[in-house]
Design an enzyme around this catalytic site. Sequence first.
Site, PDB file in Angstrom:
ATOM      1  CG  LEU A  91      -1.956  -1.077   1.385  1.00  0.00           C
ATOM      2  CD1 LEU A  91      -2.711  -0.902   2.700  1.00  0.00           C
ATOM      3  CD2 LEU A  91      -2.913  -1.083   0.208  1.00  0.00           C
ATOM      4  CG  ASP A  92       0.240   4.499  -2.745  1.00  0.00           C
ATOM      5  OD1 ASP A  92       1.049   3.720  -3.273  1.00  0.00           O
ATOM      6  OD2 ASP A  92      -0.633   5.128  -3.376  1.00  0.00           O
ATOM      7  NE  ARG A  93       5.222   8.925   4.818  1.00  0.00           N
ATOM      8  CZ  ARG A  93       4.479   9.897   5.320  1.00  0.00           C
ATOM      9  NH1 ARG A  93       3.392  10.316   4.665  1.00  0.00           N
ATOM     10  NH2 ARG A  93       4.808  10.471   6.461  1.00  0.00           N
ATOM     11  CG  ASP A  94       0.448   9.588   3.217  1.00  0.00           C
ATOM     12  OD1 ASP A  94       1.219   9.154   4.089  1.00  0.00           O
ATOM     13  OD2 ASP A  94       0.589  10.703   2.673  1.00  0.00           O
ATOM     14  CB  THR A  95      -3.108   3.769   1.056  1.00  0.00           C
ATOM     15  OG1 THR A  95      -3.155   4.692  -0.032  1.00  0.00           O
ATOM     16  CG2 THR A  95      -4.326   2.864   0.989  1.00  0.00           C
TER      17      THR A  95
END
Length: 302
Positions: free
Chosen positions: A136-140
């Site tokens: 997952l992306d860092r902020d997801t």
Amino acid sequence: MERFSIHWTIDSNHSGMVLRDFLIREKQVSRSALTDIKFSGGALLVNNKAVTVREVLAEGDSVTVIFPAESASGSMKAVEQGLSIIYEDEHILLLNKPPYLPTIPSRHSKTSLAQGVLYYYKTKKIDRTIHVVNRLDRDTSGIVLIAKHRYAHDLLARQQKKQEINRLYRAVVHGYMNESTGRIDRPIGRKENSIIERCVREDGQRAATNYEVIKRAKDCSYLSLWLETGRTHQIRVHLSSIHHPLVGDDLYGGKMDKIKRQALHSYKISFFHPFTGEKMTFKASFPEDMSNLIDKNFDSIE
């Protein structure tokens, strides 16, 4: 160091098969794994005797595959994080990743989910490499599936390739979405002069995203999304391309007045257990910022 092993008893359907064919065709052991078993400290046993892949099997034979020992990269530092574990057994680990934490180490962050898993492994005396199945992306936020050994990772990767691992996302986007359901099928590629940003472009890789509106507010909509492909930033790019960027996603046109990161959560996952074949389904609770965003804008619905 710890070595993972697995055992099978040969039935009448596989009697007469060569061991190599049984392992590759029936049990999806990769050819590269067989090479590593041969040259890197693994073993193939039939009835507790070491054999080669040319061994002919008979009904009732006991087959044991011992995979080479794994150890984490010496360059990765273990960092205690207090993991949110959704499910764990000897083969797989499911975690609820918080926002603002990259899945794997990067130059821009001092810690990562993988480093937290490494710390957890060390406390449990598990000497293994970290095998992340989905990033997952860092902020997801939300579900990350991790295989606890190479063979489990290979089997789950096959499921992923056949689209048998289904992930459902929840998101809040800017604007009132008129269509209750939709499908965005637009190719995605790297944006020129950027090493991070992606965009829709004709020469990009095929990408398809499905969505359903759960509820609408005047200035935003609450969505459920599922993917047919897994391109970098796919949901973010696709929603921005139809003029409904994720709330909080300032990289792709979203505003940060309601939440300080993209309002995207990996909410649900379904897959077949790599060894039992059982259909497994799990959900991940929302982090506080996403939960508050939904409650304030959509009358406290799930």
